[in-house]
Write a protein that holds these residues in place. Structure first.
Motif, PDB file in Angstrom:
ATOM      1  N   HIS A   1     -31.871 -85.539  30.984  1.00 26.22           N
ATOM      2  CA  HIS A   1     -31.590 -86.919  31.381  1.00 26.22           C
ATOM      3  C   HIS A   1     -31.443 -86.999  32.899  1.00 26.22           C
ATOM      4  O   HIS A   1     -30.822 -86.142  33.525  1.00 26.22           O
ATOM      5  CB  HIS A   1     -30.306 -87.418  30.726  1.00 26.22           C
ATOM      6  CG  HIS A   1     -30.433 -87.699  29.261  1.00 26.22           C
ATOM      7  ND1 HIS A   1     -31.143 -88.764  28.772  1.00 26.22           N
ATOM      8  CD2 HIS A   1     -29.952 -87.051  28.173  1.00 26.22           C
ATOM      9  CE1 HIS A   1     -31.093 -88.769  27.451  1.00 26.22           C
ATOM     10  NE2 HIS A   1     -30.373 -87.727  27.061  1.00 26.22           N
ATOM     11  N   SER A   2     -32.020 -88.040  33.491  1.00 28.34           N
ATOM     12  CA  SER A   2     -31.876 -88.263  34.923  1.00 28.34           C
ATOM     13  C   SER A   2     -30.458 -88.722  35.239  1.00 28.34           C
ATOM     14  O   SER A   2     -29.706 -89.150  34.349  1.00 28.34           O
ATOM     15  CB  SER A   2     -32.865 -89.334  35.393  1.00 28.34           C
ATOM     16  OG  SER A   2     -32.539 -90.598  34.833  1.00 28.34           O
ATOM     17  N   ASN A   3     -30.083 -88.629  36.515  1.00 24.44           N
ATOM     18  CA  ASN A   3     -28.750 -89.096  36.919  1.00 24.44           C
ATOM     19  C   ASN A   3     -28.558 -90.570  36.564  1.00 24.44           C
ATOM     20  O   ASN A   3     -27.486 -90.983  36.121  1.00 24.44           O
ATOM     21  CB  ASN A   3     -28.548 -88.888  38.418  1.00 24.44           C
ATOM     22  CG  ASN A   3     -28.399 -87.421  38.787  1.00 24.44           C
ATOM     23  OD1 ASN A   3     -28.194 -86.570  37.922  1.00 24.44           O
ATOM     24  ND2 ASN A   3     -28.515 -87.118  40.065  1.00 24.44           N
TER      25      ASN A   3
ATOM     26  N   LYS B   1     -39.962 -88.357  28.325  1.00 33.10           N
ATOM     27  CA  LYS B   1     -39.664 -87.016  27.841  1.00 33.10           C
ATOM     28  C   LYS B   1     -40.969 -86.244  27.654  1.00 33.10           C
ATOM     29  O   LYS B   1     -41.944 -86.791  27.119  1.00 33.10           O
ATOM     30  CB  LYS B   1     -38.906 -87.078  26.511  1.00 33.10           C
ATOM     31  CG  LYS B   1     -37.594 -87.842  26.575  1.00 33.10           C
ATOM     32  CD  LYS B   1     -36.607 -87.188  27.520  1.00 33.10           C
ATOM     33  CE  LYS B   1     -35.262 -87.903  27.491  1.00 33.10           C
ATOM     34  NZ  LYS B   1     -34.310 -87.302  28.442  1.00 33.10           N
TER      35      LYS B   1
ATOM     36  N   ILE C   1     -25.619 -94.235  30.310  1.00 31.77           N
ATOM     37  CA  ILE C   1     -25.024 -93.818  29.036  1.00 31.77           C
ATOM     38  C   ILE C   1     -23.500 -93.791  29.120  1.00 31.77           C
ATOM     39  O   ILE C   1     -22.802 -94.244  28.208  1.00 31.77           O
ATOM     40  CB  ILE C   1     -25.556 -92.419  28.636  1.00 31.77           C
ATOM     41  CG1 ILE C   1     -27.052 -92.483  28.308  1.00 31.77           C
ATOM     42  CG2 ILE C   1     -24.781 -91.871  27.430  1.00 31.77           C
ATOM     43  CD1 ILE C   1     -27.700 -91.118  28.182  1.00 31.77           C
TER      44      ILE C   1
ATOM     45  N   GLY D   1     -32.381 -87.213  22.339  1.00 35.01           N
ATOM     46  CA  GLY D   1     -31.578 -86.768  23.471  1.00 35.01           C
ATOM     47  C   GLY D   1     -31.342 -85.278  23.524  1.00 35.01           C
ATOM     48  O   GLY D   1     -30.550 -84.798  24.342  1.00 35.01           O
TER      49      GLY D   1
ATOM     50  N   PHE E   1     -25.775 -83.859  29.090  1.00 30.74           N
ATOM     51  CA  PHE E   1     -26.901 -84.770  29.240  1.00 30.74           C
ATOM     52  C   PHE E   1     -27.914 -84.215  30.247  1.00 30.74           C
ATOM     53  O   PHE E   1     -29.120 -84.304  30.045  1.00 30.74           O
ATOM     54  CB  PHE E   1     -26.418 -86.154  29.685  1.00 30.74           C
ATOM     55  CG  PHE E   1     -25.769 -86.949  28.593  1.00 30.74           C
ATOM     56  CD1 PHE E   1     -26.468 -87.265  27.430  1.00 30.74           C
ATOM     57  CD2 PHE E   1     -24.461 -87.390  28.712  1.00 30.74           C
ATOM     58  CE1 PHE E   1     -25.862 -87.988  26.407  1.00 30.74           C
ATOM     59  CE2 PHE E   1     -23.856 -88.125  27.706  1.00 30.74           C
ATOM     60  CZ  PHE E   1     -24.558 -88.426  26.546  1.00 30.74           C
TER      61      PHE E   1
ATOM     62  N   ALA F   1     -38.692 -81.175  28.323  1.00 31.58           N
ATOM     63  CA  ALA F   1     -37.606 -81.204  27.336  1.00 31.58           C
ATOM     64  C   ALA F   1     -37.965 -80.485  26.041  1.00 31.58           C
ATOM     65  O   ALA F   1     -37.110 -80.262  25.194  1.00 31.58           O
ATOM     66  CB  ALA F   1     -37.214 -82.646  27.019  1.00 31.58           C
TER      67      ALA F   1
ATOM     68  N   ALA G   1     -30.018 -92.251  34.124  1.00 30.42           N
ATOM     69  CA  ALA G   1     -29.861 -92.388  32.675  1.00 30.42           C
ATOM     70  C   ALA G   1     -28.453 -91.980  32.243  1.00 30.42           C
ATOM     71  O   ALA G   1     -27.838 -92.636  31.399  1.00 30.42           O
ATOM     72  CB  ALA G   1     -30.910 -91.548  31.948  1.00 30.42           C
ATOM     73  N   ILE G   2     -27.943 -90.899  32.809  1.00 33.07           N
ATOM     74  CA  ILE G   2     -26.590 -90.445  32.471  1.00 33.07           C
ATOM     75  C   ILE G   2     -25.569 -91.507  32.873  1.00 33.07           C
ATOM     76  O   ILE G   2     -24.626 -91.803  32.133  1.00 33.07           O
ATOM     77  CB  ILE G   2     -26.269 -89.105  33.154  1.00 33.07           C
ATOM     78  CG1 ILE G   2     -27.221 -88.010  32.657  1.00 33.07           C
ATOM     79  CG2 ILE G   2     -24.818 -88.695  32.898  1.00 33.07           C
ATOM     80  CD1 ILE G   2     -27.124 -86.709  33.432  1.00 33.07           C
TER      81      ILE G   2
ATOM     82  N   ASP H   1     -37.570 -91.242  33.024  1.00 37.61           N
ATOM     83  CA  ASP H   1     -37.024 -91.358  31.671  1.00 37.61           C
ATOM     84  C   ASP H   1     -38.015 -90.939  30.588  1.00 37.61           C
ATOM     85  O   ASP H   1     -37.674 -90.928  29.404  1.00 37.61           O
ATOM     86  CB  ASP H   1     -36.566 -92.802  31.415  1.00 37.61           C
ATOM     87  CG  ASP H   1     -35.370 -93.181  32.275  1.00 37.61           C
ATOM     88  OD1 ASP H   1     -34.565 -92.286  32.580  1.00 37.61           O
ATOM     89  OD2 ASP H   1     -35.256 -94.359  32.650  1.00 37.61           O
TER      90      ASP H   1
END
Length: 219
Positions: free
Chosen positions: A171-173, A82, A179, A126, A166, A104, A175-176, A80
């Motif tokens: 974004h990691s799986n 960045k 969200i 994001g 995302f 990112a 994190a997605i 997570d």
């Protein structure tokens, strides 16, 4: 913004003058807290894993582990976090490598004074940030772009588009999933299905598609 909500940033560059310059730029922003700094790759990786910053501002060319390898190993440990990379290189090969490992942001050192804080806030919100001079080349087929059929628009569901947007900005799986309040397995399924529809097989191609669709903060 309160002290507890400040963005925790770790900075790394092997040149003391550049490191001081980055520190000076970040110190201007009351919403940013510098939690550590280092001047070589191994120290950067070790300290960052221990400190768990929300963001890393990282020189591409450092002794020991370079910025690409630090990013790869760091995100394996802290998915997570960045990563915004600083570099003098405008070569598309460097951009490709960094996108592949999950960076990112990509900021040219000559643009630090004007663009670094913009990049940090775009990424923290994001998005993804490419130095404007690089983004122009990226749109011009610098990255592996999807096929003509894909760029014309595939039949993606609303959820598939959400997941890809995302994913394209790093974004990691997990994190997605958080969200969108769905399972990690569902994220994997939506992403795989959408990538297959678009004829994409890696993140470089996905970022190229995202640039063309106008999804990225700096495109």
């Amino acid at each position: 913004m309160t002290e507890l909500r400040r963005l925790r940033v770790f900075i790394a560059d092997d040149h003391p003058v550049v490191l001081a310059g980055v520190r000076s730029v970040l110190d201007r922003d009351p919403d940013v807290e510098i939690v550590g700094e280092a001047r070589d790759g191994e120290t950067t990786l070790r300290m960052a894993i221990g400190l768990k910053p929300a963001m890393m501002v990282l020189d591409l060319s450092m002794p020991g582990l370079n910025g690409v390898e630090v990013t790869r190993q760091l995100l394996a440990q802290l998915p997570d976090c960045k990563v915004v990379v600083l570099t003098v290189h405008e070569d598309r090969a460097y951009l490709r490598k960094l996108i592949e490992v999950g960076a990112a942001g990509y900021v040219l050192k000559r643009s630090v004074t004007d663009d670094l804080l913009r990049a940090i806030h775009a990424v923290a919100s994001g998005g993804m940030y490419l130095d404007p001079s690089i983004a122009a080349h990226a749109v011009d087929r610098t990255l592996d772009s999807p096929s003509e059929n894909a760029t014309a628009g595939a039949d993606l569901s609303e959820r598939e588009v959400e997941v890809l947007r995302f994913a394209s900005v790093g974004h990691s799986n997990k994190a997605i999933a958080n969200i969108l309040t769905i399972s990690v397995r569902s994220v994997e399924t939506y992403k795989a299905r959408a990538m297959d529809k678009l004829g994409l097989d890696n993140r470089v191609g996905l970022v190229g598609y995202a640039i063309e669709k106008g999804w990225l903060a700096a495109s």
